[in-house]
Design a protein around this motif. Structure first.
Motif, PDB file in Angstrom:
ATOM      1  N   PHE A   3     -39.614  59.876  36.293  1.00  9.38           N
ATOM      2  CA  PHE A   3     -39.062  61.358  36.520  1.00  9.38           C
ATOM      3  C   PHE A   3     -40.086  62.608  36.664  1.00  9.38           C
ATOM      4  N   ASN A   4     -40.635  62.432  35.612  1.00 15.68           N
ATOM      5  CA  ASN A   4     -41.803  63.494  35.333  1.00 15.68           C
ATOM      6  C   ASN A   4     -42.980  63.451  36.589  1.00 15.68           C
ATOM      7  N   LYS A   5     -43.270  62.211  36.945  1.00 16.25           N
ATOM      8  CA  LYS A   5     -44.259  62.100  38.206  1.00 16.25           C
ATOM      9  C   LYS A   5     -43.668  62.405  39.420  1.00 16.25           C
ATOM     10  N   LEU A   6     -42.273  62.023  39.640  1.00 13.83           N
ATOM     11  CA  LEU A   6     -41.887  62.538  40.849  1.00 13.83           C
ATOM     12  C   LEU A   6     -41.480  64.065  40.914  1.00 13.83           C
ATOM     13  N   ARG A   7     -41.366  64.681  39.730  1.00 15.94           N
ATOM     14  CA  ARG A   7     -41.378  66.403  39.820  1.00 15.94           C
ATOM     15  C   ARG A   7     -42.424  66.902  40.142  1.00 15.94           C
ATOM     16  N   GLN A   8     -43.754  66.165  39.264  1.00 15.26           N
ATOM     17  CA  GLN A   8     -44.986  66.622  39.584  1.00 15.26           C
ATOM     18  C   GLN A   8     -45.633  66.655  41.006  1.00 15.26           C
ATOM     19  N   ARG A   9     -45.154  65.843  41.591  1.00 14.52           N
ATOM     20  CA  ARG A   9     -45.678  65.419  43.191  1.00 14.52           C
ATOM     21  C   ARG A   9     -44.711  66.114  43.972  1.00 14.52           C
ATOM     22  N   HIS A  39     -44.247  48.338  51.032  1.00 13.21           N
ATOM     23  CA  HIS A  39     -44.745  48.544  49.760  1.00 13.21           C
ATOM     24  C   HIS A  39     -44.845  47.284  48.715  1.00 13.21           C
ATOM     25  N   HIS A  40     -43.772  46.447  49.170  1.00 13.89           N
ATOM     26  CA  HIS A  40     -43.516  45.327  48.419  1.00 13.89           C
ATOM     27  C   HIS A  40     -42.982  45.574  47.073  1.00 13.89           C
ATOM     28  N   VAL A  41     -42.089  46.737  46.980  1.00 11.50           N
ATOM     29  CA  VAL A  41     -41.515  46.943  45.936  1.00 11.50           C
ATOM     30  C   VAL A  41     -40.148  46.431  45.817  1.00 11.50           C
ATOM     31  N   TYR A  42     -39.880  45.322  45.558  1.00 14.62           N
ATOM     32  CA  TYR A  42     -38.598  44.604  45.688  1.00 14.62           C
ATOM     33  C   TYR A  42     -37.447  45.252  44.819  1.00 14.62           C
ATOM     34  N   MET A  43     -36.179  45.112  45.261  1.00 15.92           N
ATOM     35  CA  MET A  43     -35.149  45.392  44.804  1.00 15.92           C
ATOM     36  C   MET A  43     -33.747  44.757  45.297  1.00 15.92           C
ATOM     37  N   LEU A  44     -32.476  44.990  45.027  1.00 13.51           N
ATOM     38  CA  LEU A  44     -31.412  44.425  45.401  1.00 13.51           C
ATOM     39  C   LEU A  44     -31.075  44.817  46.941  1.00 13.51           C
ATOM     40  N   LEU A  45     -30.456  44.161  47.766  1.00 10.54           N
ATOM     41  CA  LEU A  45     -30.265  44.704  49.225  1.00 10.54           C
ATOM     42  C   LEU A  45     -29.431  45.948  49.135  1.00 10.54           C
ATOM     43  N   ASN A  46     -28.843  46.108  48.129  1.00 14.06           N
ATOM     44  CA  ASN A  46     -27.847  47.708  48.109  1.00 14.06           C
ATOM     45  C   ASN A  46     -29.050  48.693  47.690  1.00 14.06           C
ATOM     46  N   GLY A  47     -30.001  48.590  47.511  1.00 21.40           N
ATOM     47  CA  GLY A  47     -30.996  49.437  47.362  1.00 21.40           C
ATOM     48  C   GLY A  47     -31.286  49.670  45.592  1.00 21.40           C
ATOM     49  N   ARG A  48     -30.588  48.874  44.788  1.00 22.16           N
ATOM     50  CA  ARG A  48     -30.803  49.151  43.451  1.00 22.16           C
ATOM     51  C   ARG A  48     -32.212  48.464  42.719  1.00 22.16           C
ATOM     52  N   ILE A  49     -32.823  49.343  42.144  1.00 24.13           N
ATOM     53  CA  ILE A  49     -33.956  48.582  41.583  1.00 24.13           C
ATOM     54  C   ILE A  49     -33.871  48.783  39.773  1.00 24.13           C
ATOM     55  N   MET A  51     -35.310  49.631  36.479  1.00 19.42           N
ATOM     56  CA  MET A  51     -36.129  50.490  35.947  1.00 19.42           C
ATOM     57  C   MET A  51     -36.919  49.958  34.715  1.00 19.42           C
ATOM     58  N   ALA A  52     -36.408  48.744  34.179  1.00 25.18           N
ATOM     59  CA  ALA A  52     -37.075  48.023  33.167  1.00 25.18           C
ATOM     60  C   ALA A  52     -38.485  47.280  33.785  1.00 25.18           C
ATOM     61  N   GLY A  53     -38.858  47.206  35.034  1.00 23.52           N
ATOM     62  CA  GLY A  53     -39.891  46.529  35.721  1.00 23.52           C
ATOM     63  C   GLY A  53     -40.783  47.491  35.694  1.00 23.52           C
ATOM     64  N   LYS A  57     -48.677  50.929  34.185  1.00 22.95           N
ATOM     65  CA  LYS A  57     -49.839  50.525  35.026  1.00 22.95           C
ATOM     66  C   LYS A  57     -49.194  50.439  36.610  1.00 22.95           C
ATOM     67  N   ASN A  58     -47.903  50.254  36.659  1.00 23.98           N
ATOM     68  CA  ASN A  58     -47.404  50.495  38.141  1.00 23.98           C
ATOM     69  C   ASN A  58     -46.510  51.320  38.554  1.00 23.98           C
ATOM     70  N   VAL A  59     -46.184  52.359  37.720  1.00 27.45           N
ATOM     71  CA  VAL A  59     -45.373  53.423  37.908  1.00 27.45           C
ATOM     72  C   VAL A  59     -45.840  54.490  39.128  1.00 27.45           C
ATOM     73  N   ASP A  60     -47.423  54.666  39.040  1.00 27.19           N
ATOM     74  CA  ASP A  60     -47.792  55.419  40.253  1.00 27.19           C
ATOM     75  C   ASP A  60     -47.659  54.781  41.653  1.00 27.19           C
ATOM     76  N   TYR A  61     -47.703  53.635  41.794  1.00 24.24           N
ATOM     77  CA  TYR A  61     -47.434  52.725  42.777  1.00 24.24           C
ATOM     78  C   TYR A  61     -46.120  52.951  43.347  1.00 24.24           C
ATOM     79  N   VAL A  62     -45.097  52.655  42.356  1.00 23.20           N
ATOM     80  CA  VAL A  62     -43.914  52.871  42.788  1.00 23.20           C
ATOM     81  C   VAL A  62     -43.330  54.323  43.343  1.00 23.20           C
ATOM     82  N   VAL A  63     -43.866  55.283  42.605  1.00 18.80           N
ATOM     83  CA  VAL A  63     -43.608  56.926  42.930  1.00 18.80           C
ATOM     84  C   VAL A  63     -44.366  57.026  44.269  1.00 18.80           C
ATOM     85  N   ASP A  64     -45.630  56.438  44.440  1.00 15.01           N
ATOM     86  CA  ASP A  64     -46.069  56.548  45.832  1.00 15.01           C
ATOM     87  C   ASP A  64     -45.243  56.007  46.984  1.00 15.01           C
TER      88      ASP A  64
END
Length: 78
Positions: A3-9, A39-49, A51-53, A57-64
């Protein structure tokens, strides 16, 4: 952290649902397709991801990936 990274960017959106929902959030089909195919960020076909993953180390990549998906497929104005 996400949340903070999305807001900061200044990624478009309020992102309050990340704090209010427990465990998952969703994207529109066009947006999540970009995240999976480009980006190879995998999730369910309905778009749900899961957050436990997310880790420090990977939050910046997912935010990008989210930022790119949103800029690639902006939500039309009402």
């Amino acid at each position: 952290m996400m949340f903070n990274k999305l807001r900061q960017r200044k990624v478009p959106g309020t992102w309050n649902h990340i704090l209010q929902q427990i465990g998952m959030f969703s994207f529109t089909p066009d947006k999540f397709r970009v995240m999976v195919e480009k980006h190879h960020v995998y999730m369910l076909l309905n778009g749900r991801i899961s957050m436990a993953g997310l880790t420090t180390k990977n939050v910046d990549y997912v935010v990008d990936a989210i930022q790119d998906a949103i800029s690639s497929h902006p939500t039309p104005s009402a």
